[in-house]
Scaffold this motif. Sequence first.
Motif, PDB file in Angstrom:
ATOM      1  N   ALA A 180      36.976  59.765 -13.989  1.00  0.00           N
ATOM      2  CA  ALA A 180      36.147  59.172 -15.114  1.00  0.00           C
ATOM      3  C   ALA A 180      34.677  59.458 -14.834  1.00  0.00           C
ATOM      4  O   ALA A 180      33.934  59.273 -15.896  1.00  0.00           O
ATOM      5  CB  ALA A 180      36.183  57.515 -14.585  1.00  0.00           C
ATOM      6  N   GLU A 181      34.237  60.107 -13.485  1.00  0.00           N
ATOM      7  CA  GLU A 181      32.946  60.494 -13.565  1.00  0.00           C
ATOM      8  C   GLU A 181      32.802  61.998 -14.027  1.00  0.00           C
ATOM      9  O   GLU A 181      33.552  62.866 -14.068  1.00  0.00           O
ATOM     10  CB  GLU A 181      32.521  60.502 -12.132  1.00  0.00           C
ATOM     11  N   PRO A 182      31.685  62.385 -14.591  1.00  0.00           N
ATOM     12  CA  PRO A 182      31.432  63.761 -15.039  1.00  0.00           C
ATOM     13  C   PRO A 182      30.942  64.632 -13.893  1.00  0.00           C
ATOM     14  O   PRO A 182      30.562  64.083 -12.646  1.00  0.00           O
ATOM     15  CB  PRO A 182      30.050  63.659 -15.937  1.00  0.00           C
ATOM     16  N   PRO A 183      31.224  65.662 -13.663  1.00  0.00           N
ATOM     17  CA  PRO A 183      31.115  66.678 -12.519  1.00  0.00           C
ATOM     18  C   PRO A 183      29.641  66.743 -12.086  1.00  0.00           C
ATOM     19  O   PRO A 183      28.569  67.097 -12.930  1.00  0.00           O
ATOM     20  CB  PRO A 183      31.691  68.154 -13.035  1.00  0.00           C
ATOM     21  N   GLN A 184      29.339  66.218 -11.025  1.00  0.00           N
ATOM     22  CA  GLN A 184      28.129  66.179 -10.451  1.00  0.00           C
ATOM     23  C   GLN A 184      28.031  66.750  -8.971  1.00  0.00           C
ATOM     24  O   GLN A 184      28.257  66.178  -8.252  1.00  0.00           O
ATOM     25  CB  GLN A 184      27.419  64.565 -10.591  1.00  0.00           C
ATOM     26  N   LYS A 185      27.431  68.061  -9.226  1.00  0.00           N
ATOM     27  CA  LYS A 185      27.511  68.520  -7.600  1.00  0.00           C
ATOM     28  C   LYS A 185      26.333  67.958  -6.881  1.00  0.00           C
ATOM     29  O   LYS A 185      26.268  68.129  -5.514  1.00  0.00           O
ATOM     30  CB  LYS A 185      27.254  70.258  -7.730  1.00  0.00           C
ATOM     31  N   ASP A 186      25.148  67.533  -7.454  1.00  0.00           N
ATOM     32  CA  ASP A 186      24.281  67.010  -6.632  1.00  0.00           C
ATOM     33  C   ASP A 186      23.700  65.590  -6.637  1.00  0.00           C
ATOM     34  O   ASP A 186      22.854  65.273  -6.824  1.00  0.00           O
ATOM     35  CB  ASP A 186      22.909  67.878  -6.824  1.00  0.00           C
ATOM     36  N   LYS A 187      24.918  64.872  -6.834  1.00  0.00           N
ATOM     37  CA  LYS A 187      24.696  63.518  -7.008  1.00  0.00           C
ATOM     38  C   LYS A 187      24.271  62.808  -5.663  1.00  0.00           C
ATOM     39  O   LYS A 187      24.827  63.054  -4.565  1.00  0.00           O
ATOM     40  CB  LYS A 187      26.313  62.796  -7.167  1.00  0.00           C
ATOM     41  N   PRO A 188      23.114  62.014  -5.925  1.00  0.00           N
ATOM     42  CA  PRO A 188      22.430  61.411  -4.597  1.00  0.00           C
ATOM     43  C   PRO A 188      23.407  60.273  -4.033  1.00  0.00           C
ATOM     44  O   PRO A 188      24.407  59.575  -4.496  1.00  0.00           O
ATOM     45  CB  PRO A 188      21.257  60.557  -5.310  1.00  0.00           C
ATOM     46  N   ASP A 189      23.684  60.639  -2.656  1.00  0.00           N
ATOM     47  CA  ASP A 189      24.584  59.710  -1.788  1.00  0.00           C
ATOM     48  C   ASP A 189      23.887  59.680  -0.567  1.00  0.00           C
ATOM     49  O   ASP A 189      23.475  60.428   0.171  1.00  0.00           O
ATOM     50  CB  ASP A 189      25.771  60.456  -1.730  1.00  0.00           C
ATOM     51  N   ALA A 190      23.729  58.373  -0.021  1.00  0.00           N
ATOM     52  CA  ALA A 190      23.079  58.025   1.256  1.00  0.00           C
ATOM     53  C   ALA A 190      23.977  58.178   2.278  1.00  0.00           C
ATOM     54  O   ALA A 190      23.551  57.956   3.382  1.00  0.00           O
ATOM     55  CB  ALA A 190      22.368  56.733   1.181  1.00  0.00           C
ATOM     56  N   ARG A 191      25.142  58.376   2.113  1.00  0.00           N
ATOM     57  CA  ARG A 191      26.221  58.120   3.156  1.00  0.00           C
ATOM     58  C   ARG A 191      26.484  59.569   3.809  1.00  0.00           C
ATOM     59  O   ARG A 191      26.515  60.598   3.237  1.00  0.00           O
ATOM     60  CB  ARG A 191      27.356  57.574   2.621  1.00  0.00           C
ATOM     61  N   ALA A 192      27.175  59.489   5.092  1.00  0.00           N
ATOM     62  CA  ALA A 192      27.651  60.547   5.632  1.00  0.00           C
ATOM     63  C   ALA A 192      29.037  60.100   6.201  1.00  0.00           C
ATOM     64  O   ALA A 192      29.477  58.802   6.402  1.00  0.00           O
ATOM     65  CB  ALA A 192      26.820  60.819   6.785  1.00  0.00           C
TER      66      ALA A 192
END
Length: 410
Positions: free
Chosen positions: A40-52
Amino acid sequence: MPDKTRYDVIIAGGGFVGTTLALALAALAPNGFRVALIDAEPPQKDKPDARASALSAASKGLLSVLGIWPELAGDAQPITSIDITDSSLDAPLRPHFLGFDDDLRPGEAGAYMIENADLARALSAALAREPAIAVFAPDSVTGFSATPFEIEVQRAKGGAASAKLLVAADGKRSRLREAAHLTCVSWSYPQVGIVTTVKHEKPHGGKAVQHFLPGGPFAILPLKGNRSSIVWTEDKATGKAIMAADEATFLAELAKRFGTKLGDIAVAGPRQSFPLDFQVARSFVAERLALVGDAAHAVHPLAGQGLNIGFRDVAASTEIIVESARLGLDIGASGPLERYERWRRFDSAFSAAVMDGLNRLFSNDNAPLRALRDLGLGVVDRAPWLKRVLVREAAGVSGTIPRLLKGERL
């Protein structure tokens, strides 16, 4: 997509678990095996994510077989030891009750910290290199119908596709699970999770720290450099107030829980919060349908095992599908699906129950209960053999495990 394109497997959901399963099947199934990945999400190589994520040694084995780990190794921080404390929030000292040297063998860590953004980039790059996977994103599965021979899928953007097997990797609010009438044992915790990244003056030495506090567990997880990932559980009201606070107040609350062992700290990334739920599907399969990842199970994040449990689903389902395909068997028939459910449901339910029990046991300020649980932690700390068993269990290398988790090709 033409009117009705045929695939061997259609995977709904392109998160870490769904994408890794697509890559595993494309790499290891017989030549000519075709996979469709619908997200459902478009391809996003650099999507912000605070998680590890804390990837176990077994998850490393899976990613190594798929050729993904070499791209991650330079950014991976081995967890060399784990300290566990149990105290009230205002306690001047947090005494050490239990510690682990997190080595399976000399030089091999039981777990590695990887920032989610790095893992997403590596998986996206691998996906782009794989011609056997057809990616449809943004798109979604709007309906499906099974026959004795295949399962047909309707897409939101129009057109139909069919496959021998449909895999639901569409998260804990899985629409495919609901459409298949697969119910769950589930509840919501009166807590929220908060994640962010901090930088600190002193090196962490690869040590992870789990502070059990009355509001919930507070984990300090080492990243590359003088940085750590924070996974912070609080009751809903406190968590909402902390998330709404200005930067100075947020940092003050963070420092109160972080302590002073690593010197002064500063926030080094965005803050994010998310609801916490317990959820295990009563069945992991339906006719020509299998659940993986959060669609099958959601666990409390206190031990960082959610993604690792999902990768166990990937390894088990891949092994069963590949073996069945090589023998010329119907990969979506009841036999392979029942084998997958037997392999994965008990392990998933047990892991979820353990995380739930630990959260309930430690997320309170009951002094007599704290005395009893701290006595128990002390007993475990003085039993090296038991600690070795626990390290191997957390690393995912104990019991009957799929070959991919051992780093073996199928």
